[in-house]
Design a protein around this motif. Sequence first.
Motif, short mmCIF file in Angstrom:
data_model
loop_
_atom_site.label_atom_id
_atom_site.label_comp_id
_atom_site.label_asym_id
_atom_site.label_seq_id
_atom_site.Cartn_x
_atom_site.Cartn_y
_atom_site.Cartn_z
N GLY A 8 68.30 46.82 49.32
CA GLY A 8 66.98 47.02 48.70
C GLY A 8 66.82 48.48 48.35
N ALA A 12 61.09 52.02 50.44
CA ALA A 12 61.58 52.21 51.81
C ALA A 12 63.06 52.56 51.81
CB ALA A 12 61.33 50.94 52.64
N GLU A 34 68.90 44.98 43.64
CA GLU A 34 69.12 43.96 42.61
C GLU A 34 68.51 44.33 41.28
OE1 GLU A 34 67.28 40.62 44.48
OE2 GLU A 34 65.27 41.34 44.05
N GLU A 35 67.55 45.26 41.29
CA GLU A 35 66.95 45.67 40.02
C GLU A 35 67.88 46.66 39.33
OE1 GLU A 35 62.65 46.51 39.89
OE2 GLU A 35 62.68 46.11 42.04
N ARG A 42 56.12 51.91 42.79
CA ARG A 42 55.41 50.76 42.22
C ARG A 42 53.95 51.03 41.86
NH1 ARG A 42 59.03 46.87 42.29
NH2 ARG A 42 60.65 47.18 43.86
N LYS A 47 48.85 50.84 37.08
CA LYS A 47 47.89 51.91 36.77
C LYS A 47 48.41 52.68 35.56
CE LYS A 47 46.96 52.35 41.78
NZ LYS A 47 48.11 51.74 42.45
N VAL A 80 72.42 41.28 47.02
CA VAL A 80 73.17 40.89 48.22
C VAL A 80 72.89 39.40 48.46
CG1 VAL A 80 73.40 41.21 50.71
CG2 VAL A 80 73.10 43.19 49.22
N THR A 106 64.04 44.99 51.84
CA THR A 106 64.04 44.09 50.69
C THR A 106 62.65 43.88 50.08
OG1 THR A 106 64.00 42.30 52.34
CG2 THR A 106 66.13 42.81 51.35
N GLY A 107 61.62 44.49 50.67
CA GLY A 107 60.29 44.43 50.05
C GLY A 107 59.67 43.05 50.09
N ARG A 109 58.03 39.54 47.49
CA ARG A 109 58.05 38.83 46.20
C ARG A 109 56.65 38.33 45.90
NH1 ARG A 109 63.41 39.63 44.90
NH2 ARG A 109 64.78 39.15 46.64
N ARG A 128 55.19 43.07 39.75
CA ARG A 128 55.92 43.60 40.90
C ARG A 128 56.96 44.63 40.48
NH1 ARG A 128 55.15 44.31 46.29
NH2 ARG A 128 57.07 45.33 46.95
N ILE A 154 45.72 44.46 43.01
CA ILE A 154 46.61 44.39 41.84
C ILE A 154 45.89 43.78 40.64
CG2 ILE A 154 48.75 43.37 40.94
CD1 ILE A 154 49.67 45.17 43.03
N ASP A 275 57.75 46.60 53.32
CA ASP A 275 56.98 45.36 53.14
C ASP A 275 57.59 44.17 53.88
OD1 ASP A 275 55.33 46.70 51.37
OD2 ASP A 275 55.63 45.31 49.70
N SER A 290 52.27 48.83 51.96
CA SER A 290 51.80 50.06 51.35
C SER A 290 52.91 51.10 51.29
CB SER A 290 50.62 50.63 52.13
OG SER A 290 51.06 51.16 53.36
N VAL A 291 52.74 52.02 50.36
CA VAL A 291 53.69 53.11 50.19
C VAL A 291 53.80 53.95 51.46
CG1 VAL A 291 53.88 55.35 49.04
CG2 VAL A 291 53.53 53.29 47.69
N TRP A 319 45.68 53.56 48.59
CA TRP A 319 44.73 53.97 47.56
C TRP A 319 44.80 52.99 46.39
CZ3 TRP A 319 49.65 55.66 47.58
CH2 TRP A 319 50.34 55.71 46.36
#
Lengths: 402, 107
Positions: A8, A12, A34-35, A42, A47, A80, A106-107, A109, A128, A154, A275, A290-291, A319
């Motif tokens: 990922g 993170a 994977e991206e 994000r 924004k 992966v 891996t965050g 979805r 996302r 969001i 996440d 969150s970040v 925020w």
Amino acid sequence: MGGIVIVGAGQAGASLAAKLRTLGHDGAITMIGEEAAPPYQRPPLSKGYLLGEMELDRIYLRSSSYWQEQMVTLKLGAQVAAIDRTAKTVRVDAETIPYDQLALTTGSRPHRLPAAVGGDLRGVYTVRTLADIDAMAPEFEAGRKLLIVGGGYIGLEAAAVGAKLGLDVTLIEMAPRILHRVAAPETSDYFRKVHDDHGVKILENTGLDRLTGEARVSGAVLSDGSHIETDFVIVGVGITPATQLAEEAGLAIENGIRTDEFGRTSDPAVWAAGDCASFPHRDGRIRLESVGNAIDQAEVVAANMLGAGKAYQAKPWFWSDQFDVKLQIAGLNTGYDRIVTRPGEGDAVSFWYYRGYTLLALDAMNDARAYMIGKRLIEAGMSPDPAIIADPAADLKPLLRP
Amino acid sequence: MAKITYVEFGGNEHVVDVPNGLTVMEGARDNGIPGIEADCGGACACSTCHVYVDPAWVEKLPHRDAMEEDMLDFAYEPDPVRSRLTCRLKVSDALEGLKVFMPEKQI
Ligand SMILES: Cc1cc2nc3c(=O)[nH]c(=O)nc-3n(C[C@H](O)[C@H](O)[C@H](O)COP(=O)(O)OP(=O)(O)OC[C@H]3O[C@@H](n4cnc5c(N)ncnc54)[C@H](O)[C@@H]3O)c2cc1C
Ligand code: FES
């Protein structure tokens, strides 16, 4: 020696890799994402970037040369598919990569609408990834109709961008009020008014029955039976942690990949952060989206992978930007039983969440001062007298002196 | 483009060229300079991009707005005159030679 492998390449993962180097680790680090894009932020997606105010090269978390200089091997566009915990390898396409220690970042979805209600029609988007935004951006033309499903942060941020760009925006929320899951009625009321003032139509207590259209979405039937027309749809109805890979590898899952206070999963050679990870907090266990959490937790895990033995103490903050309102949140409001309102200057206001006399959290709107003081108080475990908070003339700064 | 000097708390200096339009924070981030964390990525929401600007520069920079003022007030050991949030400082030719000093830590 397989070194450290990170699955990922998001917020993170990037923090974890960078921190390993800052702490002096000089072994091999491989980060697999994977991206196609290198690690990026994000928050601007819903924004500034969606609005067209923030260019692509500014949303990357590091410059392109940084990863090379730091000797972090980045494998992008590479998913992966499996972890073999006995052999200590991960499988990516035809390749098998060995590890000594593995970190899962891996965050999460986004939830999608089922195909049965039209979720697979063209013109239906989730928010996302960079690719999600690039796909929806051409739809944001003045005068077009945008339907947003879900009144969380969001959805509201996307609504604000739509309205600013001159679209005709309708937002539906199934719960009795927007931000129902995350904030007090006071905060919901505040943002309902802001959106109202900018022409966003908010329909609460209104679910989606189904989307209509052939191949491409053209309308929606709402839970009250009414039918509305739309040119495109954004779905912001929450996320699930990306645990599939961990689950298939037999790691313990509990609302996310289960870790101990050090970020270690049920396998001592495997760690998780961001996440996707659930960790012990007070008497229970939480997962934060969150970040701030992604960065802090990943940095603690990096230190622990090198043997620090440091427990992670979450200091939740968040925020959101909508129109000209900056919302800043500190703490976790779960279990609050009253709200103390503190008016600020101009349109500034903050809502403080208390359980009895214990301060849990606050939402500050255009009030950085209240936010910063509240954050410090919460982190220090201090609970000021609600009467002082409610008095706009009272200076809060002295409260920070123990 | 402006040449900007970032001085770490320990005294380590980094001199880098930062393109116009980026912020002083982004210049540090893109060059991997430690000491500016920028957790919120420039949203003026975290105060972890705090620096002390060189005294010679204090008057030459655009003034702080209320939001920056308030965020700074609670950063780690702010200086009433020299403290700035680097994500609020846009780079232009006018910043050629700017020198900033990192605090001991970011909150
Ligand atoms: C539109 C949007 C706005 C947001 N706004 C805010 C905000 O204002 N403030 C705030 O604090 N937070 C905000 N967040 C939340 C914040 O961005 C996330 O909490 C944070 O990105 C989590 O970091 P992460 O590394 O855990 O996950 P991510 O950043 O999502 O990274 C995980 C990465 O892992 C990859 N991956 C997953 N499985 C695999 C696999 N098997 N192989 C390879 N790669 C894999 C994913 O593709 C992804 O790139 C926002 C999120 C979104 C989507
Ligand atoms: S980067 Fe967060 S306030 Fe500057």
